[in-house]
Design a protein around this motif. Structure first.
Motif, PDB file in Angstrom:
ATOM      1  N   GLY A  12       0.652  -1.096   0.074  1.00  0.00           N
ATOM      2  CA  GLY A  12       0.001   0.023   0.074  1.00  0.00           C
ATOM      3  C   GLY A  12       0.651   1.240  -0.134  1.00  0.00           C
ATOM      4  O   GLY A  12       2.040   1.240  -0.091  1.00  0.00           O
ATOM      5  N   PHE A  13       0.042   2.183  -0.027  1.00  0.00           N
ATOM      6  CA  PHE A  13       0.678   3.697  -0.375  1.00  0.00           C
ATOM      7  C   PHE A  13       0.601   4.302   1.093  1.00  0.00           C
ATOM      8  O   PHE A  13      -0.320   4.584   1.911  1.00  0.00           O
ATOM      9  N   VAL A  14       2.037   5.054   1.514  1.00  0.00           N
ATOM     10  CA  VAL A  14       2.017   5.834   2.721  1.00  0.00           C
ATOM     11  C   VAL A  14       2.361   7.215   2.343  1.00  0.00           C
ATOM     12  O   VAL A  14       3.468   7.378   1.370  1.00  0.00           O
ATOM     13  N   VAL A  54       9.821   0.457  -0.646  1.00  0.00           N
ATOM     14  CA  VAL A  54      10.402  -0.249   0.229  1.00  0.00           C
ATOM     15  C   VAL A  54      10.014  -1.866  -0.034  1.00  0.00           C
ATOM     16  O   VAL A  54       8.762  -2.110   0.166  1.00  0.00           O
ATOM     17  N   HIS A  55      11.035  -2.629  -0.085  1.00  0.00           N
ATOM     18  CA  HIS A  55      10.514  -4.178  -0.478  1.00  0.00           C
ATOM     19  C   HIS A  55      10.991  -4.932   0.478  1.00  0.00           C
ATOM     20  O   HIS A  55      12.076  -4.893   1.037  1.00  0.00           O
ATOM     21  N   ARG A  56       9.928  -5.681   1.088  1.00  0.00           N
ATOM     22  CA  ARG A  56      10.306  -6.743   2.105  1.00  0.00           C
ATOM     23  C   ARG A  56       9.601  -8.007   1.663  1.00  0.00           C
ATOM     24  O   ARG A  56       8.904  -8.028   0.720  1.00  0.00           O
ATOM     25  N   ASP A  57       9.900  -9.251   2.394  1.00  0.00           N
ATOM     26  CA  ASP A  57       9.414 -10.376   1.898  1.00  0.00           C
ATOM     27  C   ASP A  57       7.928 -10.362   2.297  1.00  0.00           C
ATOM     28  O   ASP A  57       7.160 -11.117   1.433  1.00  0.00           O
ATOM     29  N   ASP A  58       7.693  -9.670   3.329  1.00  0.00           N
ATOM     30  CA  ASP A  58       5.937  -9.529   3.713  1.00  0.00           C
ATOM     31  C   ASP A  58       5.386  -8.554   3.039  1.00  0.00           C
ATOM     32  O   ASP A  58       4.164  -8.631   3.554  1.00  0.00           O
ATOM     33  N   ALA A  59       6.007  -7.581   2.455  1.00  0.00           N
ATOM     34  CA  ALA A  59       5.208  -6.275   2.150  1.00  0.00           C
ATOM     35  C   ALA A  59       6.011  -5.534   1.101  1.00  0.00           C
ATOM     36  O   ALA A  59       7.243  -5.691   1.150  1.00  0.00           O
ATOM     37  N   LEU A 173       9.618   2.158  12.939  1.00  0.00           N
ATOM     38  CA  LEU A 173       8.665   2.810  11.911  1.00  0.00           C
ATOM     39  C   LEU A 173       8.126   1.980  10.852  1.00  0.00           C
ATOM     40  O   LEU A 173       7.061   1.896  10.405  1.00  0.00           O
ATOM     41  N   GLN A 174       8.925   1.327  10.146  1.00  0.00           N
ATOM     42  CA  GLN A 174       8.768   0.819   8.916  1.00  0.00           C
ATOM     43  C   GLN A 174       7.859  -0.405   9.264  1.00  0.00           C
ATOM     44  O   GLN A 174       6.710  -0.682   8.581  1.00  0.00           O
ATOM     45  N   ASP A 175       8.082  -1.160  10.241  1.00  0.00           N
ATOM     46  CA  ASP A 175       7.125  -2.226  10.761  1.00  0.00           C
ATOM     47  C   ASP A 175       5.701  -1.817  11.108  1.00  0.00           C
ATOM     48  O   ASP A 175       4.666  -2.373  10.690  1.00  0.00           O
ATOM     49  N   LEU A 176       5.726  -0.730  11.824  1.00  0.00           N
ATOM     50  CA  LEU A 176       4.370  -0.192  12.178  1.00  0.00           C
ATOM     51  C   LEU A 176       3.679   0.497  10.904  1.00  0.00           C
ATOM     52  O   LEU A 176       2.357   0.159  10.876  1.00  0.00           O
ATOM     53  N   GLN A 186       2.131  -7.613  -4.675  1.00  0.00           N
ATOM     54  CA  GLN A 186       3.357  -6.765  -4.852  1.00  0.00           C
ATOM     55  C   GLN A 186       2.948  -5.788  -5.659  1.00  0.00           C
ATOM     56  O   GLN A 186       2.474  -6.266  -6.875  1.00  0.00           O
ATOM     57  N   LEU A 187       3.169  -4.578  -5.790  1.00  0.00           N
ATOM     58  CA  LEU A 187       2.651  -3.531  -6.808  1.00  0.00           C
ATOM     59  C   LEU A 187       4.176  -3.133  -7.951  1.00  0.00           C
ATOM     60  O   LEU A 187       3.400  -2.804  -9.174  1.00  0.00           O
TER      61      LEU A 187
END
Length: 310
Positions: A12-14, A54-59, A173-176, A186-187
């Motif tokens: 998503g977008f922040v 920001v690329h993560r395995d879960d997000a 912050l990234q986790d929150l 993935q977009l």
């Protein structure tokens, strides 16, 4: 087949908002881990909506960087504010930045009140620049942010103190932020750090170098347009060279003199600084050809605003 243990993927977008110079761009760069947004100690240096990814395995967390919201004085100012409000209605999370080294003032209140009007979007408060404040200052700042939320009717999903410069609490912050995103695929492709065209990134880096050390009245008057950007044809594949021709626009002749500097010294240093940054970002040697031009009072002229990309 997914099992109950497997984590679902979120995307998503922040969007970071805050009054000019609240530390939004530095935060975007810290989260992405590379410079994708220009930062400057001059307010209102961000003009394009550049997304850091920001690329993560879960997000996948897509950061939308907006110009600082402010009370507009020019047509450019009005366009920037409209751009901010349109962007904010379309993102999943709005993160409002409040610098920890300054008391919450009318500008912060104005922005938070605007945020309260955007109903569906989740809101997070970030106390930025904690490296510039004492622990007592940070403590009372967090209480002030909570009180402001109560006063204007914003229910903060999180209130987080961070220092992008020192790297404090950036991972938290990234986790929150990821926790606030909806489940989704993935977009953007792996490895993409931003979806801004390379011409815009190059123009922003040139503009950042031009703004560095300028007197206060000039920053708003500087715009950069990359007229041409292409690989030189006669080069072997293992020795590419990217030719970039760009114009730096100012509003008056006197400003042109300031940017060029004695015997062209200032323009030369702008060129050297921005060329190195562009090479680092794009991974290709660059030949940069810079010219300073006057576009009279462009901030107030709709035709010129269009030409300069606003």
């Amino acid at each position: 087949m997914t099992t109950g243990q497997e984590q679902s993927h979120r995307s998503g977008f922040v969007s970071f908002v805050g009054r000019p110079n609240a530390g939004k761009s530095t935060l975007t760069n810290a989260l992405v881990g590379q410079k994708v947004v220009i930062t400057s100690d001059k307010p209102q240096t961000t003009r394009t909506v550049v997304r850091g990814i920001v690329h993560r395995d879960d997000a996948q967390l897509i950061l939308v960087d907006t110009p600082g919201l402010h009370r507009p004085r020019t047509l450019l100012g009005e366009r920037l504010n409209d751009l901010v409000k349109t962007t904010l209605a379309e993102v999943d999370v709005v993160a409002v930045c409040f610098p920890a080294n300054e008391k919450i003032g009318p500008g912060d209140k104005f922005i938070a009140t605007e945020m309260a009007k955007i109903k569906r979007t989740k809101k997070v408060a970030i106390a930025t620049k904690t490296d510039l404040a004492t622990s007592e200052q940070i403590g009372s700042h967090l209480l002030d942010i909570a009180a402001l939320g109560t006063e204007i009717g914003v229910d903060w999903a999180e209130i987080v103190p961070v220092s992008a410069k020192a790297g404090d609490q950036i991972a938290l912050l990234q986790d929150l932020l990821v926790g606030q995103l909806p489940e989704g695929p993935q977009l953007y492709p792996d490895g993409d750090l931003t979806d801004a065209p390379e011409e815009i990134l190059a123009a922003e880096l040139i503009r950042e170098a031009a703004l560095d050390g300028l007197r206060d009245e000039l920053p708003h008057s500087v715009a950069v347009v990359v007229e041409e950007m292409r690989l030189r044809e006669d080069r072997p594949d293992d020795k590419p060279l990217l030719d970039i021709h760009a114009n730096v626009y100012v509003e008056r002749d006197s400003q042109k003199g300031i940017l060029i500097g004695p015997k062209g010294s200032r323009l030369k240093s702008i060129g050297t600084t921005s060329r190195k940054q562009i090479e680092a970002l794009l991974g290709t040697p660059v030949y940069l050809d810079l010219h300073v031009k006057v576009a009279k009072d462009w901030q107030r002229d709709p035709r010129q605003l269009r030409k300069l990309g606003f």
